[in-house]
Every structure is written in C-alpha cells, then in structure tokens.
Write an enzyme that holds these catalytic residues in place. Sequence first.
Site, PDB file in Angstrom:
ATOM      1  N   GLU A   1       1.371  -9.369  -4.959  1.00  0.00           N
ATOM      2  CA  GLU A   1       1.190  -9.852  -3.610  1.00  0.00           C
ATOM      3  C   GLU A   1      -0.240  -9.876  -3.203  1.00  0.00           C
ATOM      4  O   GLU A   1      -0.864  -8.969  -3.387  1.00  0.00           O
ATOM      5  CB  GLU A   1       1.953  -9.097  -2.516  1.00  0.00           C
TER       6      GLU A   1
ATOM      7  N   ARG B   1       6.260   3.947 -11.786  1.00  0.00           N
ATOM      8  CA  ARG B   1       4.847   3.571 -11.476  1.00  0.00           C
ATOM      9  C   ARG B   1       3.871   4.673 -11.812  1.00  0.00           C
ATOM     10  O   ARG B   1       4.325   5.786 -11.947  1.00  0.00           O
ATOM     11  CB  ARG B   1       5.017   3.297  -9.854  1.00  0.00           C
TER      12      ARG B   1
ATOM     13  N   LYS C   1      -2.048  -0.156  -1.706  1.00  0.00           N
ATOM     14  CA  LYS C   1      -3.058  -0.885  -1.329  1.00  0.00           C
ATOM     15  C   LYS C   1      -3.350  -0.830   0.326  1.00  0.00           C
ATOM     16  O   LYS C   1      -4.494  -1.021   0.635  1.00  0.00           O
ATOM     17  CB  LYS C   1      -2.535  -2.412  -1.773  1.00  0.00           C
TER      18      LYS C   1
END
Length: 591
Positions: free
Chosen positions: A68, A295, A305
């Site tokens: 994104e 992850r 982020k």
Amino acid sequence: MLSFSRFFYFLIRYFSLVLQPYIHLVNVLNMSDPENEKRSLNFIESIIEEDLFNNKNQGRIHLRFPPEPNGYLHIGHAKSICLNFGLAKTFDGLCNLRFDDTNPEKEDVEYVDSIMEDIRWLGFEWNDKPYYASDYFEQLYQWAVKLIREGNAYIDEQPQEKISEQRGIPTRPGIESPHRNRPVEESLDLFERMRKGEFENGAMILRAKVDMASPNMHMRDPIMYRILHQHHHRTGDDWCIYPMYDWAHGQSDFIEGITHSVCTLEFEIHRPLYDWFLDQVAEGSYRPQQIEFARLNLSYTVMSKRKLLELVQDNYVNGWDDPRMPTISGLRRRGYTALSIRNFADRIGVAKRDNVIDVGLLEFSVREDLNKIAPRVFGVLNPIKVIITNYPEGETEQMELVNNPEDPEAGSRLVPFSREVYIEQDDFMEDPPKKFFRMGPGREVRLKGAYIVKCEDFKKDADGNLTEIYCTYDPDSKSGGSGANRRVKGTLHWVSIPHAIDAEVRLYDRLFLDEDPLGHEDKDFKDFMNPDSLKVLNNCKLEPSLKNVEVEEKFQFQRLGYFCVDKDSASEHLVFNRTVPLRDSWAKKRK
Ligand code: ATP
Ligand code: MG
C-alpha cells in the site's frame, strides 16, 4: 503431460526430502558463505513444487508483491520482496508489483516512487508494468453489482457503531441488520447513487451477505464499499466510494492471474472470505491461492509504517531515509548493500509461526558483505597530534598499503607518511594498564604499514587536556622492509597531518534501547529511544586517497568499522556515515 526431465527433477526432489536432515547439517556447516547455502525447500516452495507436479494452472507460477503506497518500504517488506520475486525466479514464473491503493486518505505518489526505487535497488524487476488496484475500480464495481443482483450483497444504512455492535463476539451469533433482506432493486439503486456522490461519508455501506452466525468474524457480512469523498492520487475525483481491502485484494489477484498469493499470517483468518468472494465472481476452476507466512519481526526495531510515520512527522528522525530507520532507503543510506539484505532474507528463512529475529543478524550480514568488498582506509575520528622527533622535517614517504586483504584484485595504494601524524585520542593512555597494547609513555607501537614508534613524552594544556605526543621512530622497522619482522603488540592507524583531509563523521547506533519497544503496555515505544543513536564528529581526519569519493561509496576505516559517503557530502565538506562497527558491541553489552 509430465515431461521426462520434469519427472527426473521430481525424482531428485523426493530423494532430497529423504536426505533432508543430512542436507540441513551441511547447510549449517556452510553457514559462513550464503552463496554456498544449499537449503532444503521452505514450505511455500514445497506447495509450489506440488502444484507444478500436478500441473495446476497449466504449470503457471505467478506471484505478486502488493504494497500500500502509504509509507516507505521497510526491512519487513524487503523480506516479502525477496520471497515473492525470489520464488518467481526460482520457479521460472512471474511476479507483479501491485500498488494496493484503495485508501486515498493516506496514500501518495511520493510513496509509489520510493517503493519502485527500493525494489529495483534490491535487485528485482517486476513483470510487465506496475499494476494498481485502482485500475480495477470499475471491474470491482461491476462485480459488486453482480453480488447485489444475486442476493449476496446489500446496502446497510445503519450507523457504524450499530453495525459493530451487531457483529457481536465469536462465541455467539451476531444480529442481522434490518436492511439485510431489503429488495435487490433498492440496494442496486442506492449503490448507484452512492457512486454518483449523492450521500455523505458514512451515510451507508455495501455489505456482503455471508453469515452473521459464523465463528469467523470476518464472515459476518463484511463491508465491501464505503463512501469517501476524497481525491485519489491516480483516479482523481472519479470515485467517492472505495472498496475495502478484502474485497479488492483477492479480486485483483484474480484479474492478474496470480497463482500464489503470499501474505503475512494476520491474513490467515481472512482466507475463508478471500475464497468466498472469489467464488462469487469467478467461473471455471482457476483460483489464486492465498498462503500465509510469519512476518519478520526484528529486535530493537519498530517496523509498522504507522509508527515509522510518527517518528518522521514528529521529527524524532530526519526523514524516512534517516540512516537509523529500518526502511530500505534508510538502510541504503546507512551503507547496507542490496546483497547483504538479500542474504539476510535468505538466511532467516520462511516461518509459519511468529518469531523475533535478532537485529544482530542483519548487522552480521552487512559486515560479511562489506568485509569482502570495502576498501580499507585510514580515518582518525578523534585526532591527537603525534610528532616523530627524529624523523626528518619536510620529508614525505609514500607507504604502500593493501586495499583489501580479502580481495587480491583490489591492489594497493600509496599513503603519505611524514613527521607529524594524527592517531586516535583513545589509542593513548597516560598511565595505561598492562593489557593496553596501544600507546603510552615508554611504549612501542607500530603505525600500520609504516614504522615502529616509541612514545617519549606528551604535552597538556592548562586544563589538563592532552595536546601533543612526542615519539621517536625506528628507521629499521619499516613495513615491508628488512626490519619489518620486529614485532610489537600494538598496531595503530594514523593519518599524516600535512596530507590529511577533513570530514564529518556520523556515528549511528540502534534507535531503541529496548529489545521490544512495542512490548510494554504502560509505555509508549518512543520512551525507549536511544539518546545516543546519532553522534556527529566534526573534526575527523582522513587519508588523502578519499578526496574524490562519491555518494554511497563504502569503506572500512581500519580498526573502526564500515563507513559510507552520505548524500549530504560535498567536495569541500565530506560526510561519512558509520554503517556498523567492526564488532558487535551490543552482544558484549548484553553479556
Ligand atoms: P505495516 O504493518 O508495516 O504497515 P503492511 O503490511 O501494512 O505493513 P503493506 O504495504 O500492506 O504493509 O505490505 C505489503 C506486503 O508486505 C504485504 O504482502 C505484507 O504482508 C508484506 N509485509 C509487510 N510487513 C512485513 C513484515 N514485517 N514481514 C514480512 N512481510 C511483510
Ligand atoms: Mg497493509
């Protein structure tokens, strides 16, 4: 049909499965050289091999990396990039770059550009062109209309709080919305008017009609579209309704012909919905398959982020590419090589369970690579003047020094030596303990690549600060000469004073002092920031060969660590960043 060569290939693979424990042992023994690391298949590779064996999707292998564009990529994304593009390479398949740009509030072209730059820098090239979820907005809309028509979606006009409340808890069925069974025509009409912009943000949503009693909360009539009067960085003001992640993602995979949709574990629980949506829109047997892996989490590091944006916006760091940031651009500016990051990603492997990797392993990877490629040079960070009293005044000798003992091809260079040189302040002690094998009154040390010198005296200023050291040298001890064999315990780096060039050096250290800055319920992660994560030294002295360096050029400052030229550098004002010290000082501290 299975070709003979493929059959043979699988035969070998099956043998390698039987031999796996032994192969693993060989891997561990080979750990020091990542290029030699022949490892067994990770679980995603095994899935792909089996799909190939069964000729699923006619043997097509097509992956994607779907960021994104709401921030810069970080080392966790690097892991995902290496995995997805790496799988495509391994299996002779394709990997798309797709921007998951469905949330215009937080997205920006600056991020799109940085993401492309970072992927290329890491050494990967995407299939065809960059793809964008926003290119599918019309198709997604048409499919949503299809769902409504077939009684599988409806417009809900209740307030958001009411909808959340009705969703309930996993152990008890939720409550159905009073709009759930409204006539199809009514939903179609409202959906069209939603698109036309007739309603305010939040006035209504489109929901999938799945199962309000499902123990999986994501199946309880999830939201497909929301109203958002917001300019989009690509579609401009064409849309005022935007699809939700779950609705956009699988369908985008489907449109692009993705075969294996690799994502992180938190999406495991979304998988039934991913499959349900596909079943509503897809005909035929082709379906992308979602596969989840753990992850990457790194000790002493914050990776989300949102948190990184906070550090940037509140000026805790100097931008997304601050060398202390775990972003790819930060690591690049810090002096990391793309190869070291790829080796790191390879080394940590692909896990099915969440875990935390020691950030020391990332630092190890960059040391390992720079050790092979970085030329050795002399740089004195905290200089103190040494006068060699018996060396002829005005004389200069050119000392030949090997550029990189790890790389014979790197050759050698000449470094000027003269009567006055700088050494590091902390390489001298007025009253040194026995084991201090550096300079002290009456002691001998070798100036690397030059002569053995003996400290005869030193001078201090009125405040007691050391200002000069006086030495004599042994003319018969020149390195490479006949007296070179004479041994002393200490060897120091140095820079000839009349030839020295000035530089600013930025010493970077970990940004957080705590192993798990986000792991404290009662404290904010910013409470754990390392106040010494950046130290700027303005009076550093370097050997003259560094005069014409270029941004991102990397060196080993001997005895000190790896350094690279920062983008703030100019020919009259050199700026170097310390990438890592030579040894892991944190490992010692912990002990
Ligand atoms: P963050 O949580 O840091 O904001 P994100 O998952 O929201 O990250 P996206 O841009 O949606 O960021 O991620 C793009 C791809 O990168 C996704 O497939 C995601 O699963 C993967 N990814 C993100 N963070 C990590 C990580 N720490 N380790 C491995 N893969 C990651
Ligand atoms: Mg995300």
